[in-house]
Structures are given as C-alpha cells and as structure tokens.
Design an enzyme around this catalytic site. Structure first.
Site, PDB file in Angstrom:
ATOM      1  N   ALA A  85     100.496  54.449  96.551  1.00  0.00           N
ATOM      2  CA  ALA A  85     100.098  55.176  97.768  1.00  0.00           C
ATOM      3  C   ALA A  85      99.231  56.388  97.464  1.00  0.00           C
ATOM      4  CB  ALA A  85     101.338  55.592  98.550  1.00  0.00           C
ATOM      5  N   GLY A  86      98.664  56.434  96.248  1.00  0.00           N
ATOM      6  CA  GLY A  86      97.778  57.553  95.907  1.00  0.00           C
ATOM      7  C   GLY A  86      98.559  58.771  95.457  1.00  0.00           C
ATOM      8  N   ASP A 135     100.846  61.751  94.962  1.00  0.00           N
ATOM      9  CA  ASP A 135     102.095  62.152  95.616  1.00  0.00           C
ATOM     10  C   ASP A 135     101.852  63.488  96.307  1.00  0.00           C
ATOM     11  OD1 ASP A 135     104.576  63.363  96.216  1.00  0.00           O
ATOM     12  OD2 ASP A 135     105.563  61.971  94.847  1.00  0.00           O
ATOM     13  N   LEU A 136     101.810  63.437  97.620  1.00  0.00           N
ATOM     14  CA  LEU A 136     101.417  64.628  98.384  1.00  0.00           C
ATOM     15  C   LEU A 136     102.496  65.703  98.369  1.00  0.00           C
ATOM     16  CD1 LEU A 136      99.635  62.779 101.334  1.00  0.00           C
ATOM     17  CD2 LEU A 136      98.563  63.992  99.424  1.00  0.00           C
ATOM     18  N   ASP A 165      88.247  60.750  95.513  1.00  0.00           N
ATOM     19  CA  ASP A 165      88.155  61.236  94.132  1.00  0.00           C
ATOM     20  C   ASP A 165      88.658  60.127  93.214  1.00  0.00           C
ATOM     21  OD1 ASP A 165      90.937  61.328  94.249  1.00  0.00           O
ATOM     22  OD2 ASP A 165      91.030  63.498  94.534  1.00  0.00           O
ATOM     23  N   HIS A 193      91.105  62.367  85.731  1.00  0.00           N
ATOM     24  CA  HIS A 193      89.916  62.344  84.875  1.00  0.00           C
ATOM     25  C   HIS A 193      90.236  61.897  83.456  1.00  0.00           C
ATOM     26  CE1 HIS A 193      87.301  64.976  87.731  1.00  0.00           C
ATOM     27  NE2 HIS A 193      87.985  64.044  88.353  1.00  0.00           N
TER      28      HIS A 193
END
Ligand code: LHQ
Length: 264
Positions: free
Chosen positions: A63-64, A66-67, A146, A91
């Site tokens: 889910a991208g 972890d907010l 990103d 990166h």
C-alpha cells in the site's frame, strides 16, 4: 540481517521475497525498505538464484509508504523531512531492485498503491492476480509520484496514460492494468501461486546473463540513438558469445535436445 517485516526463501533457483505486514497491506516502513535492500542483495549474490520474485503476504501487494511513520511529526504540526527519508529508503531500494543481476518478477497479489506500485514498476516483468488493483495514490495526499514513479510508469504505459493515472490517482483493476501493459498477465486467484511459480521457474531455467544483458540493452536503448544502441548490442553480444550458456544453446540445437542452461 534477520527479517521482521519480510521473508526470503529460495527453492529450485527462485528466490521469493515476500513483504509481510498483511494487516497493513504491506505498507512500507524504513525497516521494510532496509530488509528489502538486504534480501535483493542476498538474492543477487547467491549463485543458486536464477530468478527473484517479489510479492506480498495477505490481500495486499504493498500500500505504499506507511503513512503512520510520520504521524508524530504531522500531529505536532511539523513536516517530516521527506527528502532525507527518500534518500534513506526508496533511493536505495528502487535502484537495488532495478539493477538486480537476475530477472525480477513482481507477482502482484493484491492492491499496489503509491510507492507499492513503484516497487512493481522497478521489476522486469509484472503479473497480477485477478484481485490486484493499482493506484498512483500520491496525488490523493497532495504529493507527486516518487520512488521512481515518474521514471518507470511512462516507460511502461506511455506518456499519456502515465500522466492521467498519476493526476487522477484512479484505482484500476487487474484486467485494465493488463490492457495498458502495466502487467503482462493476469492469473486466476485460485491458481496464482502455482502460475507465478511456473513463470518464475521458466525464467530461472533461461540463460541468466543474457536475460540481464537484454534488460540493460533495452533500458539503455530508450535514451540512445540507433548507432549507440547497435554498438551496445555488439559489445553485449560479444560477451554473451563467451558464456557457457551460449555454447550449450547452440550445441543443444545441433543435437536436437532441450538446452540445460546454468546461468554461466
Ligand atoms: C495503511 C496504508 C498505508 C499505513 C493501508 N500506511 N497503513 C514517500 C515519502 C514520504 C511520504 C509519503 O509517501 C511516499 C510515497 C507513497 O507511497 S505516498 C502513497 C502512500 N499510500 C497511500 O496513500 C495509500 C493509502 N491506502 C489506501 O488508500 C487504501 O488503504 C488502499 C486503497 C491501498 C486499500 O484500501 P482497502 O482495501 O479499503 O484497505 P484499508 O484502507 O481498509 O486498509 C487496511 C489496513 O491497512 C488499514 O488498517 P486498519 O488498522 O485501519 O485496519 C489501513 O489503515 C492500513 N493501511 N495503507 N499506506
């Protein structure tokens, strides 16, 4: 390194890297990112690994970001240092995946959002379960893509669709992803694991060096002119001509048998 948030297992020449925070749809933490870098490096260095599969445990692929990792900063009215976070995590991770000296297969078992989609895009080949969904979620939280999301997506689906998907953040299903070329194949959820294993096994049986050199050439040719591309092909072909697998391939053809490639 012992892993807390991923698993790595190798069988029959295939290293399976599994993101393992199913309750959070395998959202990416800094720890998971470090562990993925380590696992990809291990798989790349292991002589017995001829294909790497990246997949997720449970109903999510990833889910991208972890907010909740930045929750304290946001709650206190501050802003996280995203640039420093990107440098420490994506990166390192995205180039590590993209430059693995083995073919890398993303087996997208469920939702892939934001940086989770970027992970799949950094792999060589993507296949999906019919339950998979895809979203460039970044825009929904006021961010830009990103983790390589602006680099790989237009190369995979073309400029117009990349801009549309990134601007709208639209969630697309597996079949739509296949029509766009975002994934190559959609497998039924009931047979997803064996279907992925079958494809990974096929990749693991191919001449590994030629596969990796092929990826390097195609990627390089996207920004080369024809003369440069031809020159690079000639250099790479001269290297391949020196491999055991090339000799095995032509010998097997002459002997009318299946080649036994060894990745050497
Ligand atoms: C999550 C997450 C998540 C934490 C689901 N984090 N818990 C780079 C640098 C710095 C900053 C920010 O970003 C980046 C790069 C990025 O990746 S930005 C994009 C980040 N990802 C997202 O914005 C996606 C957020 N998630 C969603 O929109 C939904 O969860 C999707 C559409 C992925 C799935 O929806 P559902 O199938 O309805 O599942 P759910 O929302 O119920 O999620 C299940 C659980 O997973 C839930 O936890 P809970 O404890 O409430 O059961 C979610 O909170 C958690 N989860 N994504 N990214």
């Amino acid at each position: 390194m012992t892993y807390e948030q991923i698993a790595l297992a190798t069988e029959d020449g295939v290293a399976r890297i599994v993101m393992n925070r199913p309750e959070k749809l395998n959202a990416l933490t800094a720890t998971m990112s470090d562990e993925l870098v380590d696992a990809f490096e291990k798989a790349a260095a292991a002589d017995d690994v001829r294909c790497v599969v990246l997949t997720g445990e449970g109903r999510g692929f990833c889910a991208g970001q972890d907010l909740t990792e930045f929750a304290d900063a946001y709650r206190s009215g501050q802003r996280p240092d995203i640039k420093a976070h990107l440098a420490k995590t994506y990166h390192r991770l995205i180039p590590t995946i993209a430059e693995t000296r083995k073919p890398v297969l993303a087996a997208v078992n469920g939702v892939a959002a934001g940086a989770g989609l970027s992970l799949a895009l950094a792999c060589d080949i993507r296949v999906a379960s019919e339950e998979a969904r895809f979203t460039q979620a970044f825009v929904k939280i006021g961010l830009v893509p990103d983790s390589g999301g602006t680099f790989f997506l237009p190369r995979v689906v073309g400029y117009a669709k990349a801009v549309e998907l990134s601007m709208t953040g639209e969630m697309i299903d597996a079949e739509t992803a296949r029509e766009l070329g975002l994934v190559s194949r959609v497998f039924p959820s009931a047979s997803f694991e064996p279907d992925v294993s079958g494809l990974a096994g096929t990749l693991a049986g191919l001449p590994t060096q030629a596969l990796v050199a092929t990826r390097d050439l195609i990627r390089g040719a996207l920004t080369a002119d024809l003369d440069e591309a031809l020159a690079r092909e000639a250099d790479a072909q001269a290297s391949m001509a020196e491999t055991d697998d090339h000799l095995e391939g032509v010998t097997a053809f002459a002997e009318k048998r299946q080649p036994q490639f060894r990745g050497r």
